[in-house]
Design an enzyme around this catalytic site. Structure first.
Site, mmCIF file in Angstrom:
data_model
loop_
_atom_site.group_PDB
_atom_site.id
_atom_site.type_symbol
_atom_site.label_atom_id
_atom_site.label_comp_id
_atom_site.label_asym_id
_atom_site.label_seq_id
_atom_site.Cartn_x
_atom_site.Cartn_y
_atom_site.Cartn_z
ATOM 1 C CB SER A 46 -24.714 -28.481 -34.247
ATOM 2 O OG SER A 46 -25.012 -27.119 -34.195
ATOM 3 C CE LYS A 114 -29.211 -26.686 -34.865
ATOM 4 N NZ LYS A 114 -28.099 -27.511 -34.261
#
Length: 242
Positions: A46, A114
């Site tokens: 990701s 993230k």
């Protein structure tokens, strides 16, 4: 007696000295992990292209002693609940790795990595005519670090750019996070409730800052990709929420 008249200090046996040194090193390691620096790994694709699966990273915690994450920072945070599959939440199973994880020398499971896109009070929109996210009306130029894949915009989840979306204002004590590999990241945007969803819980897209462990400041391994991690300049142009 020494020449100065002071009694000679008795030296500890080697085994006692070794135990003492190991104990001090262990305490220091625990203190460093708890308050300063901790090792983690990248658990998925990701954060490509900048951070790749199984990359080893270091986070620092000092920045958040008296503050909160800022827009643009890459952070490690504990799973808010249901963001990770059970396998990724388990952590190391090897006894030695478990012991090292407890003192911060080996990555632990149950965490995500993230980028912070919005902080308390911000409103985020997807997207302008160039496919850029807007934070408080200001477009983000993320071409240097975002991987769009086949998506036509930088905010593809949950509708793969087929629909525009807006979220916010972000509640106090929370952040909105996204992976850099936008079409392959189960992040805050993927947790947003769509108009036709009935099982979705509004607010699950926001991450409590209490769950943020620290800020990524270095890509440690592989050695040939070692680099310091910095905050992109584009976030400097984002205005405060009105």
């Amino acid at each position: 007696m020494t020449r100065s008249g002071r009694p000679k200090r008795k030296q500890l046996p080697l085994w006692q000295e070794t135990v003492l040194l190991l104990s001090v090193a262990l305490v220091l390691a625990v203190v460093i992990k708890t308050f300063f620096v901790q090792a983690f790994y990248i658990p998925s694709e990701s954060m490509e292209p900048g951070l790749i699966l199984n990359d080893r990273i270091l986070i620092q915690k000092v920045s958040y002693w008296g503050g909160e994450p800022e827009r643009g920072e890459v952070v490690v945070f504990k799973d808010p609940g249901g963001w990770l599959p059970p396998m990724d939440s388990a952590g190391p199973t090897n006894p030695i790795a478990k012991g090292m994880a407890k003192i911060g020398l080996y990555p632990t499971g149950g965490h995500l990595v993230k980028r912070v896109i919005g902080v308390a009070g911000d409103t985020i929109e997807c997207c302008d005519d160039q496919g850029r996210l807007l934070v408080n009306g200001e477009p983000l130029d993320e071409g240097a670090y975002v991987k769009r894949g086949e998506a036509s915009c930088a905010g593809p989840m949950p509708t793969q750019c087929n629909e525009d979306w807006e979220v916010g204002p972000i509640p106090a004590g929370h952040v909105f996070v996204m992976g850099d590999n936008r079409s392959q990241s189960a992040d805050s945007s993927a947790k947003m409730c769509r108009p036709d969803e009935t099982e979705c819980v509004p607010g699950d897209e926001f991450v409590p800052v209490d769950l943020v462990v620290g800020k990524v400041f270095v890509l440690l391994w592989p050695a040939d990709r070692f680099r310091w991690n910095t905050r992109p300049d584009t976030f400097e142009d984002v205005p405060d929420p009105s």
